[in-house]
Design a protein around this motif. Structure first.
Motif, PDB file in Angstrom:
ATOM      1  N   UNK A 149       0.660  -1.205  -0.103  1.00 24.24           N
ATOM      2  CA  UNK A 149       0.057  -0.061  -0.166  1.00 24.24           C
ATOM      3  C   UNK A 149       0.838   1.232   0.177  1.00 24.24           C
ATOM      4  N   UNK A 150       2.003   1.211  -0.534  1.00 20.06           N
ATOM      5  CA  UNK A 150       3.166   2.251  -0.500  1.00 20.06           C
ATOM      6  C   UNK A 150       2.419   3.547  -1.141  1.00 20.06           C
ATOM      7  N   UNK A 184      12.421  11.375   7.280  1.00 17.60           N
ATOM      8  CA  UNK A 184      13.773  11.368   7.501  1.00 17.60           C
ATOM      9  C   UNK A 184      14.283  11.867   8.875  1.00 17.60           C
ATOM     10  N   UNK A 185      13.293  12.624   9.284  1.00 17.79           N
ATOM     11  CA  UNK A 185      13.523  13.125  10.609  1.00 17.79           C
ATOM     12  C   UNK A 185      13.229  12.248  11.584  1.00 17.79           C
ATOM     13  N   UNK A 186      11.986  11.580  11.615  1.00 20.72           N
ATOM     14  CA  UNK A 186      11.614  10.427  12.300  1.00 20.72           C
ATOM     15  C   UNK A 186      12.506   9.131  12.358  1.00 20.72           C
ATOM     16  N   UNK A 187      13.031   8.962  11.132  1.00 18.31           N
ATOM     17  CA  UNK A 187      13.899   7.737  11.161  1.00 18.31           C
ATOM     18  C   UNK A 187      15.175   7.989  11.699  1.00 18.31           C
ATOM     19  N   UNK A 188      15.493   9.086  11.371  1.00 17.07           N
ATOM     20  CA  UNK A 188      16.878   9.316  12.237  1.00 17.07           C
ATOM     21  C   UNK A 188      16.803   9.251  13.957  1.00 17.07           C
ATOM     22  N   UNK A 214      10.730   4.407   8.110  1.00 15.56           N
ATOM     23  CA  UNK A 214      11.944   3.628   8.061  1.00 15.56           C
ATOM     24  C   UNK A 214      12.133   3.181   6.610  1.00 15.56           C
ATOM     25  N   UNK A 215      10.974   3.015   5.958  1.00 18.97           N
ATOM     26  CA  UNK A 215      10.976   2.385   4.385  1.00 18.97           C
ATOM     27  C   UNK A 215      11.551   3.599   3.644  1.00 18.97           C
ATOM     28  N   UNK A 216      11.039   4.723   3.678  1.00 19.78           N
ATOM     29  CA  UNK A 216      11.464   6.033   2.996  1.00 19.78           C
ATOM     30  C   UNK A 216      12.741   6.171   3.245  1.00 19.78           C
ATOM     31  N   UNK A 217      13.326   5.890   4.489  1.00 21.97           N
ATOM     32  CA  UNK A 217      14.740   6.276   4.842  1.00 21.97           C
ATOM     33  C   UNK A 217      15.767   5.203   3.990  1.00 21.97           C
ATOM     34  N   UNK A 218      15.089   4.068   4.106  1.00 23.34           N
ATOM     35  CA  UNK A 218      16.003   3.035   3.161  1.00 23.34           C
ATOM     36  C   UNK A 218      16.179   3.402   1.841  1.00 23.34           C
ATOM     37  N   UNK A 219      15.024   3.657   1.327  1.00 25.67           N
ATOM     38  CA  UNK A 219      15.018   3.959  -0.289  1.00 25.67           C
ATOM     39  C   UNK A 219      15.741   5.254  -0.535  1.00 25.67           C
ATOM     40  N   UNK A 220      15.768   6.407   0.480  1.00 31.06           N
ATOM     41  CA  UNK A 220      16.450   7.400   0.277  1.00 31.06           C
ATOM     42  C   UNK A 220      18.009   7.264   0.370  1.00 31.06           C
ATOM     43  N   UNK A 221      18.476   6.423   1.244  1.00 32.21           N
ATOM     44  CA  UNK A 221      19.623   6.044   1.569  1.00 32.21           C
ATOM     45  C   UNK A 221      20.351   5.385   0.289  1.00 32.21           C
ATOM     46  N   UNK A 262      13.233  -3.968   9.781  1.00 34.40           N
ATOM     47  CA  UNK A 262      11.861  -3.678   8.945  1.00 34.40           C
ATOM     48  C   UNK A 262      11.322  -4.781   8.639  1.00 34.40           C
ATOM     49  N   UNK A 263      12.029  -5.710   8.079  1.00 29.92           N
ATOM     50  CA  UNK A 263      11.355  -7.045   7.793  1.00 29.92           C
ATOM     51  C   UNK A 263      10.742  -7.873   8.778  1.00 29.92           C
ATOM     52  N   UNK A 264      11.505  -7.809  10.056  1.00 33.89           N
ATOM     53  CA  UNK A 264      10.836  -8.584  11.299  1.00 33.89           C
ATOM     54  C   UNK A 264       9.717  -7.850  11.535  1.00 33.89           C
ATOM     55  N   UNK A 265       9.638  -6.208  11.620  1.00 34.43           N
ATOM     56  CA  UNK A 265       8.483  -5.550  12.155  1.00 34.43           C
ATOM     57  C   UNK A 265       7.588  -5.814  11.200  1.00 34.43           C
TER      58      UNK A 265
END
Length: 373
Positions: A51-52, A65-69, A102-109, A143-146
């Motif tokens: 559902x992204x 990004x702020x929340x992920x940090x 966290x998903x967006x952080x991973x994609x951005x990173x 993230x996969x575990x979550x």
């Protein structure tokens, strides 16, 4: 992207002679770095949600990004710690927002590291990127575990802001506006009460003016709100609320008086930060009702406005004025029985760009209809 990553790291022109020899010496390390980035790329499908959303506003991207940090800092000791930090909430909205961040952080990173690979010929850069890859792989595994385990904490009971209206005097909106009359948010308080606009919509700016209405044969007080939370299938890009200029409601009269001092009876009301505006409403409310059980915020203005409209003009008018596309959404806002009687607001016009979709709650034939309001 995988091919681009590899070619970007190995096909870049390099200096000749001694520098070229030094670069060749470090080539195995660069190749290990490319392999690490490739591993991150290969892990991406496992963390993508079905559902992204297809697009995000720049404000949402920055917030994610702020929340992920913050989450990564609190769970910096490893995968188990990060899983524990993200899972430590009883609110489903908070839990799934953390996953989205966290998903967006991973994609951005991954994108950032891929772009940095062509400059990875010096040791400090390679070490920094390798550390980033290690942390990113750990984040993806967590993230996969979550995603697999879902929420583990008991869900907290949802407390609607409309409950905060209980026990307040009929004139609570007028009282707050009067208390804040000398402050910098005086105009914003009036607009929030008269439109139910979100603080983020006040941050975009709301236009107010007086004009003659040919149908009503009288002057009307007009307010134009530019919507937020607008996507392809939700939200109203624009909405319009109008009151009779001679309406004797104290809030309408106060804004009409305010406009009388402006050239052309026009005014644009805009706040700098939505959070500061809500904090000011809370401060004003505490000074008036110290023993009230609930915090009074800008959302309470929105609930009260919804209640008034549901009682006087109906649910669809409330949906248009709240900026909703679906009738279902208004169920979460103020109810008709919470209208303030003689102190209720009664707009003469409420318009929005798009029609309100009907909500059909009956999934099975013969089941009783549910009240939308």
């Amino acid at each position: 992207m995988d091919a681009a990553v590899t070619s970007g790291a190995t096909d870049q022109p390099r200096p000749s002679s001694d520098e070229d020899a030094a670069a060749a010496e470090h080539l195995p390390e660069v190749q290990r770095l490319v392999s690490a980035v490739r591993a991150c790329l290969n892990a991406l499908p496992a963390i993508k949600s079905k559902g992204e959303p297809t697009s995000r506003s720049s404000a949402t991207q920055e917030e994610y990004l702020k929340l992920a940090r913050q989450l990564l800092h609190r769970g910096s000791t490893g995968e188990d710690a990060l899983v524990s930090v993200v899972s430590n909430t009883g609110r489903s909205s908070t839990f799934y927002k953390r996953l989205a961040a966290l998903r967006y952080h991973c994609l951005w990173s991954v994108g950032a590291m891929s772009s940095a690979l062509p400059q990875a010929w010096d040791t400090p850069t390679r070490e920094r990127l390798m550390a980033s890859c290690s942390q990113l792989l750990m984040t993806m595994q967590a993230l996969v575990r979550l995603q697999q385990q879902g929420m583990t904490q008991p869900r907290s009971k949802r407390r609607s802001k409309r409950q905060a209206l209980r026990g307040l005097p009929c004139t609570w909106r007028e009282d707050i506006c009067a208390r804040g009359m000398q402050g910098r948010y005086a105009d914003a308080l009036l607009i929030s009460a008269l439109t139910g606009a979100r603080p983020s919509e006040l941050a975009k700016g709301i236009d107010v003016w007086v004009e003659f209405d040919d149908l009503l044969r009288k002057n009307i007080l007009c307010l134009h709100v530019i919507g937020v939370k607008v996507k392809a299938s939700q939200g109203q890009p624009n909405r319009f609320v109008a009151y009779a200029e001679d309406d004797d409601h104290p809030l309408v009269a106060a804004l009409v008086k305010r406009l009388s001092t402006e050239p052309g009876k026009k005014l644009r009301v805009k706040i700098a930060k939505a959070g500061n505006f809500t904090a000011e409403i809370q401060r004003l409310a505490r000074s008036l009702w110290r023993n009230h059980d609930h915090a009074i915020t800008a959302t309470c203005f929105r609930h009260q406005w919804s209640a008034d409209l549901k009682a006087s003009a109906g649910g669809d008018a409330a949906s248009r004025g709240l900026g909703h596309r679906s009738a279902k959404t208004r169920r979460h806002y103020g109810m008709a029985h919470q209208a303030r009687g003689g102190h209720a607001l009664r707009p003469v016009r409420i318009e929005a760009d798009l029609p309100v979709r009907t909500f059909r709650p009956n999934l099975y034939p013969g089941t009783p209809a549910l009240r939308i309001e």
